[in-house]
Scaffold this motif. Structure first.
Motif, PDB file in Angstrom:
ATOM      1  N   VAL A   1       0.833  -1.202   0.000  1.00 21.60           N
ATOM      2  CA  VAL A   1       0.000   0.000   0.000  1.00 21.60           C
ATOM      3  C   VAL A   1       0.869   1.255   0.000  1.00 21.60           C
ATOM      4  O   VAL A   1       0.643   2.191  -0.777  1.00 21.60           O
ATOM      5  N   LYS A   2       1.876   1.279   0.839  1.00 23.70           N
ATOM      6  CA  LYS A   2       2.756   2.447   0.923  1.00 23.70           C
ATOM      7  C   LYS A   2       3.380   2.767  -0.438  1.00 23.70           C
ATOM      8  O   LYS A   2       3.339   3.906  -0.910  1.00 23.70           O
ATOM      9  N   ASN A   3       3.982   1.761  -1.033  1.00 20.79           N
ATOM     10  CA  ASN A   3       4.731   1.972  -2.273  1.00 20.79           C
ATOM     11  C   ASN A   3       3.820   2.356  -3.436  1.00 20.79           C
ATOM     12  O   ASN A   3       4.096   3.324  -4.164  1.00 20.79           O
ATOM     13  N   VAL A   4       2.723   1.615  -3.607  1.00 22.40           N
ATOM     14  CA  VAL A   4       1.845   1.877  -4.747  1.00 22.40           C
ATOM     15  C   VAL A   4       1.138   3.223  -4.586  1.00 22.40           C
ATOM     16  O   VAL A   4       1.052   4.010  -5.543  1.00 22.40           O
ATOM     17  N   VAL A   5       0.641   3.503  -3.398  1.00 22.61           N
ATOM     18  CA  VAL A   5      -0.044   4.782  -3.175  1.00 22.61           C
ATOM     19  C   VAL A   5       0.920   5.951  -3.391  1.00 22.61           C
ATOM     20  O   VAL A   5       0.576   6.940  -4.054  1.00 22.61           O
ATOM     21  N   ALA A   6       2.126   5.853  -2.851  1.00 21.27           N
ATOM     22  CA  ALA A   6       3.099   6.938  -3.019  1.00 21.27           C
ATOM     23  C   ALA A   6       3.429   7.152  -4.492  1.00 21.27           C
ATOM     24  O   ALA A   6       3.528   8.293  -4.963  1.00 21.27           O
ATOM     25  N   THR A   7       3.588   6.054  -5.236  1.00 15.94           N
ATOM     26  CA  THR A   7       3.904   6.163  -6.665  1.00 15.94           C
ATOM     27  C   THR A   7       2.805   6.899  -7.419  1.00 15.94           C
ATOM     28  O   THR A   7       3.073   7.828  -8.197  1.00 15.94           O
ATOM     29  N   TYR A   8       1.567   6.477  -7.203  1.00 10.45           N
ATOM     30  CA  TYR A   8       0.446   7.093  -7.923  1.00 10.45           C
ATOM     31  C   TYR A   8       0.172   8.509  -7.428  1.00 10.45           C
ATOM     32  O   TYR A   8      -0.211   9.387  -8.217  1.00 10.45           O
ATOM     33  N   SER A   9       0.368   8.756  -6.147  1.00 11.78           N
ATOM     34  CA  SER A   9       0.124  10.105  -5.621  1.00 11.78           C
ATOM     35  C   SER A   9       1.093  11.107  -6.238  1.00 11.78           C
ATOM     36  O   SER A   9       0.705  12.214  -6.633  1.00 11.78           O
ATOM     37  N   GLU A  10       2.363  10.727  -6.350  1.00 11.56           N
ATOM     38  CA  GLU A  10       3.342  11.632  -6.965  1.00 11.56           C
ATOM     39  C   GLU A  10       3.009  11.881  -8.435  1.00 11.56           C
ATOM     40  O   GLU A  10       3.099  13.016  -8.915  1.00 11.56           O
ATOM     41  N   ALA A  11       2.619  10.818  -9.132  1.00  7.31           N
ATOM     42  CA  ALA A  11       2.281  10.978 -10.550  1.00  7.31           C
ATOM     43  C   ALA A  11       1.045  11.853 -10.729  1.00  7.31           C
ATOM     44  O   ALA A  11       0.983  12.688 -11.644  1.00  7.31           O
TER      45      ALA A  11
END
Length: 638
Positions: A263-273
């Motif tokens: 959750v941390k990694n995927v959410v952070a990736t999409y949030s930045e994009a």
């Protein structure tokens, strides 16, 4: 809309309270979570206390909490369902995801009761389990009180655009990342038929991740021991802008069985994009919640569980969307084996390795094998046990990056709300005001009249107000007006004022919650009891109680079929002829197309004799039917 901007939501999964908080902390605007009952992931249920705590946590950032009540419900469970819905209303969740129309009917009854008592009703979202793939279906759901529709994963960009154009007042939620079911959601009964585990009850046995032989009607084996129904994972990271332009307002990440690190990694990736795209299109979009996130790691999707990535049907029908060789995570490509020397080998590539890394490769039989690295010397790796099938030239994948996993432990992000302090003199009184980015404001007026200081107190006032510590706020501006810094204010008094201001902010609801739900509170008033809909826009065989049956009958759907799960003849080994059993799966994915034999789309003409069958080593056998008129594949009991 907010100041003319369209609000966009990044929606994350929450297996439990820990994952939900991690999602919010790492940039999610909303999370969806299952309660102890009636969620489409039975092993991801949560207590109402945990959901209430998550709701309180999310709301301080203006983020939302949606609860999945999206299974079919049996008659004997209706009382428990009503009890759960009451609890969810009382704890202030923002929306309920629905498959069974009994939920809608009970919701309407509770609404009349709770709104007179001053409660804010959660919005209704039509779960993807209601099989939402047409404008007609969205129209029916809208007319029956749903504010948002979660679209089928199989839709193309063009189809999503057309649905939004037909119903621009309906919120559209689309999946952007995660595991893909091969069947349309809500239309899969294979798990129930073969294992007595209902996918529509949150008990999916993952029939589509099994290995099969593909055989023709002559018994000839065309493909042996392959995962012919297993799809890659969806990834629309590079298509977020297209989705927003198409009218989607909520970008959904799949994964309520995944752990907090995922959750941390995927959410952070999409949030930045998402932030980057919004920044390039100023004056058009904004995030639906507040706060700025900072991370202690570099987000990277390839570091997290995945079966390889696909855009699925986003660009139309594509061949390379399945994962025949394995249903497991391969991870990231890290190079190829250059040379093997007894118990070690070296790697051609630029990746760095660490003791404990998990690597995998496909052997000559195209079977995935994995091993753990025991020792690393530059680019030479010493496995704990040397894989006997590893050969020079074979591609290597890392499915467990030990250094990345270490980096993901503990606190990996902060999310802060900006707050502005103003210190002023009004009518001879020192006045302190705090206003945060959510629009909340608090005011403190000193009753006492402080003495004039011998020197300016500016620096100390700023110092004390900036001490926000572990709170959710960070000071982005401190203004001192009308010579307010000429007065002496003890540091202890300034600290007390700061605490009083923050407590007042904390006790003030974030306004966009109430604004968002105002639509949901009136949506069911527009229900048209005389509306009609074609039966094929409603899930087949998913009506499990008389409340839902009566609801469908009253709203244009006559003789809606009884749930597959309630028919004792619909199970493997029964005396019922397989030909009398409805399709176990209805798929947009087509195995004939994937193999290059769809004549309709320019493929080769098949040389085999149909019908084709899938056979598993445990004796399970199904028949494939290619419904070319609808451009879909159906899986039947055999």
């Amino acid at each position: 809309m907010s100041n003319g901007l369209r609000k966009i939501e990044l929606l994350a999964p929450a297996k439990n309270l820990e994952c939900g908080i991690a999602a919010i902390y790492h940039g999610a605007d909303a999370v969806y979570i299952g309660a102890a009952q009636f969620g489409a992931r039975q092993t991801a249920g949560n207590s109402t206390d945990d959901i209430a705590e998550l709701t309180r946590y999310a709301h301080q950032f203006g983020a939302a909490v949606y609860v999945t009540v999206n299974t079919i419900v049996y008659e004997k469970e209706l009382a428990a369902l009503e009890h759960l819905l009451k609890q969810l209303v009382e704890m202030g969740v923002d929306a309920i995801l629905v498959q069974d129309m009994a939920v809608l009917e009970i919701y309407k009854k509770l609404k009349a009761e709770y709104m007179t008592r001053g409660y804010r009703m959660p919005a209704l979202h039509a779960s993807t389990q209601t099989d939402n793939r047409s404008a007609d279906k969205v129209k029916w759901l809208k007319e029956n009180g749903f504010e948002r529709v979660v679209l089928a994963r199989e839709l193309s960009l063009e189809e999503i655009t057309d649905i939004h154009k037909a119903h621009p007042d309906v919120e559209l939620e689309a999946f952007v990342h995660g595991a893909l079911c091969v069947s349309y959601s809500g239309a899969c009964y294979a798990s129930q038929y073969f294992f007595n585990r209902s996918a529509n009850r949150g008990e999916c046995a993952q029939f589509c991740r099994m290995a099969f032989d593909l055989k023709d009607s002559d018994g000839e084996t065309l493909i042996e021991d392959s995962y012919l129904l297993s799809l890659k994972d969806m990834c629309q990271l590079d298509r977020l802008g297209d989705l927003l332009e198409a009218g989607v307002c909520s970008l959904k990440i799949e994964g309520r069985l995944k752990d907090a690190n995922y959750v941390k990694n995927v959410v952070a990736t999409y949030s930045e994009a998402l932030n980057a795209y919004i920044a390039k299109h100023t004056g058009k979009y904004c995030r639906s919640s507040y706060g700025r996130c900072t991370y202690t790691f570099t987000p990277a999707l390839e570091k997290t569980f995945n079966r390889g990535f696909t855009h699925y049907f986003f660009n139309g029908r594509q061949k390379d969307i399945s994962s025949f060789n394995t249903p497991k995570a391969m991870g990231e490509y890290v190079g190829y084996v250059k040379e093997i020397r007894r118990g070690s080998f070296n790697v051609a590539g630029t990746a760095m390795f660490a003791n404990g890394d998990g690597l995998c490769f496909f052997n000559r039989q195209k079977k995935l094998e994995g091993f753990r690295v025991n020792r690393v010397e530059n680019n030479r790796l010493f496995p704990l046990t040397m894989p006997k099938n590893l050969e020079p030239g074979m591609a290597l994948y890392r499915n467990n990056d030990i250094e990345f996993e270490r980096a993901m432990q503990g606190k990996t992000a902060t999310r802060k709300l900006q707050v502005r302090f103003v210190v002023d003199v009004v009518n001879g009184k020192l006045t302190f005001t705090a206003t945060d980015e959510c629009g909340r404001s608090a005011n403190v007026v000193l009753k006492e009249t402080p003495e004039k200081a011998q020197k300016s107190q500016h620096d100390n006032i700023v110092k004390q107000l900036e001490k926000l510590g572990n709170t959710v706020w960070t000071a982005n501006e401190i203004s001192i007006n009308n010579s307010a810094d000429e007065f002496f204010i003890p540091s202890s008094r300034l600290a007390a004022v700061r605490r009083e201001l923050l407590e007042a902010l904390e006790d003030t609801p974030v306004s966009n919650h109430t604004d968002k739900q105002a639509v949901g509170e009136t949506a069911t008033n527009s229900i048209n009891a005389n509306n009609t809909v074609y039966a094929d826009t409603i899930n087949i065989a998913n009506v499990a109680n008389t409340t839902a049956q009566n609801y469908y009958a009253a709203h244009g759907v006559k003789n809606a079929p009884t749930a597959f799960e309630l028919n004792s003849d619909y199970k493997a080994g029964s005396t019922t002829a397989p030909s009398a059993v409805p399709p176990l799966m209805t798929c947009r994915y087509c195995l004939r197309y994937a193999l290059g034999y769809c004549v309709k789309n320019g493929g080769k003409r098949p040389t085999w004799h149909e019908p084709l069958h899938l056979e598993a080593k445990n004796g399970i056998r199904v028949r494939l039917a290619f419904n070319c008129a609808k451009c879909q594949m159906e899986v039947y009991a055999e």
